[in-house]
Design an enzyme around this catalytic site. Structure first.
Site: not given
Length: 535
Positions: A475-476
């Site tokens: 989930h960057p």
């Protein structure tokens, strides 16, 4: 020295860099005006592979150079020096073609915090109509959900007794059951709603790009690796990209829109000379616009993957290795579009508070009826479940930077996990909470036995244990953050325009100022729809 790039044929109003989750949406929306010509450039390929469409295909796509950019992090001090694989989708649809398919908006307070930081139009009441507009939800139309949109949401198509028991155990811990995580408050336990249709993955390419492909004013080019943005008299005027061994230059009469994601967009900006001047100079890139926030503010959800052996329960581990297990799974999918091959990586979600001081849910559990050492490796041969937990709002901040001006060079990704005392404390509390969950009476009949991390000695610091088992949950966000004009780290304004340069926007997960409290793909689709409407 490079030879001069060749002019790319055609005249375009908008040129979009990246056909991932955001780029597919932006291309769909902008090309809906037949008077505008849109060029969509994607560095990956087309999704003509079965494992992009069968939901369980993530097991084969993640870690495969055909479908994954195969990035790695730097060694992480907070993870006791370990380096992590950092998957990103290398195909139209981007990471929505290889991800967990979990449809999750986050919490109303996430967006209200964006608004209250000086970003008008980004509060929960502002974004809820956008979420509803993009949806085609199996629950039907309501105040919370919409129908008729391009983003299909369905219920999972497989059930597991052991997961029902974990949900009962959560109730015994005081965590209520919920049927819908996406009303603005996601506290509780329930089964994730998924981006699928009739048992097939529903990527952004399938939902948004393919219905628009027949438009004569939309052109898609794959295998087009973006080198840099061209700037003329203080305005972004075009892009330089590589395709088939050639360098091309394309101009835009209107705007250039970067939709290459939280890893890709800051790389393009930095290669263009837009970013922190000192970092660019070290990489041999001449700065043209000193924006310190480009590539900074990287946030990600670090999951702590505990594995428990169980007995007396069916898990995918036994089914997979049974004599006719794979055959039966294949038949169930082929004939009914049901069963384990429709599974998202996680089925059961639990959102809870790690301690009584928390005003809202701050940890998320992903519970899976299977176990393996890591993606790309085989399932274990014993019955087991995985109980992964992550801190929803980490305070640690990392970075993405280019090593050189070569677009083919891997980026330097430093998530800086567990850098703050708060993150280390929440990680330790989350491990304790996982153990309490698995010790509840509802699970006693399955005799859960901790396999990972595996009964660490009482004196061992649990934040160190977290460093041993922590891994990315993919989930960057945040590396080209939205911010007010007086925020020195802001890269774009509330209308997603790059500060100090006309004609250039960033529309993807990189613009999030703070990470949302849950899986980040659907918020990215929302940002794309909202950003396209701004254009």
């Amino acid at each position: 020295m490079h030879e001069a790039p060749k002019p790319f044929a055609g005249e375009y109003d908008y040129v979009i860099a990246g056909a991932g989750s955001a780029g597919c949406v932006v291309a769909n929306r902008l090309s809906s005006d037949p008077s505008k010509r849109v060029l969509l450039l994607e560095a990956g390929g087309t999704d003509n592979w079965i494992w992009y469409h069968v939901p369980v295909g993530y097991l084969f796509a993640i870690g495969n150079p055909r479908s994954d950019w195969m990035y790695e992090t730097t060694p992480q001090p907070g993870l006791n020096g370990r380096t992590l694989a950092y998957p990103r989708g290398k195909v139209i649809g981007g990471s929505s073609a290889i991800n967990a398919m979990i449809n999750m908006r986050g919490q109303a307070e996430d967006y209200d915090a964006w608004r209250d930081s000086g970003l008008p139009g980004w509060g929960w009441e502002d974004v809820l109509p956008v979420f509803r507009d993009i949806e085609d939800h199996f629950l039907g139309e309501s105040e919370a959900h919409g129908v008729g949109g391009e983003w299909r949401v369905e219920a999972p198509r497989v059930k597991w007794q052991i997961l029902d028991a974990v949900r009962d155990a959560a109730l015994e811990l005081g965590i209520p059951k919920t049927s819908d995580f996406n009303t603005g408050n996601n506290e509780g336990s329930g089964y994730f709603h998924v981006n699928q249709k009739d048992g097939r993955r529903w990527s952004a390419a399938r939902g948004f790009l393919k219905p628009a492909r027949g438009r004569s004013n939309l052109r898609l080019e794959t295998g087009a690796l973006i080198e840099s943005v061209t700037v003329t008299h203080g305005r972004a005027s075009g892009l330089i990209f590589r395709q088939g061994g050639q360098r091309y230059r394309v101009e835009a009469r209107g705007e250039i829109i970067l939709c290459a994601g939280a890893i890709g967009s800051p790389q393009i900006l930095q290669r263009s000379g837009i970013g922190p001047a000192a970092v660019l100079a070290r990489s041999g890139i001449a700065p043209i616009l000193d924006l310190p926030g480009v590539g900074a503010n990287l946030q990600d959800h670090l999951q702590l993957r505990a594995i428990y052996k169980v007995s007396g329960a069916k898990t995918l581990n036994q089914i997979y290795y049974a004599l006719f297990g794979k055959v039966n799974m294949g038949l169930d999918y082929a004939l009914r579009r049901r069963g384990p091959m429709t599974m998202a990586p996680s089925q059961l979600g639990i959102f809870a508070r790690s301690d009584e001081r928390q005003s809202r849910a701050n940890v998320q559990f992903h519970v899976q009826p299977l176990s393996l050492d890591k993606f790309g490796e085989p399932l274990h041969r014993f019955p087991a479940i995985t109980v992964a937990v992550c801190n929803l709002r980490p305070t640690s901040r990392g970075s993405v930077r280019v090593a050189s001006g070569d677009p083919g060079a891997a980026p330097v990704i430093d998530p800086n996990y567990l850098d703050t005392d708060e993150d280390r404390q929440i990680a330790a509390d989350a491990i304790r909470m996982t153990r309490r969950l698995m010790q509840q009476p509802a699970l006693a009949r399955f005799s859960p036995e901790e396999y990972v991390p595996g009964g660490s000695s009482p004196g061992k610091d649990l934040s160190h244990v977290a460093g041993d088992i922590g891994t990315t949950i993919f989930h960057p966000v945040g590396t080209a953050k939205m911010g007010r004009g007086d925020d020195p780290m802001a890269v774009v304004d509330a209308r997603l325009r790059v500060r100090g340069l006309d004609g250039l926007r960033v529309i993807d997960a990189s613009v999030m100022p703070q990470i949302t409290s849950g899986n980040t793909n659907t918020p990215t689709v929302m940002i794309a729809a909202k950003g396209a409407a701004m254009i």
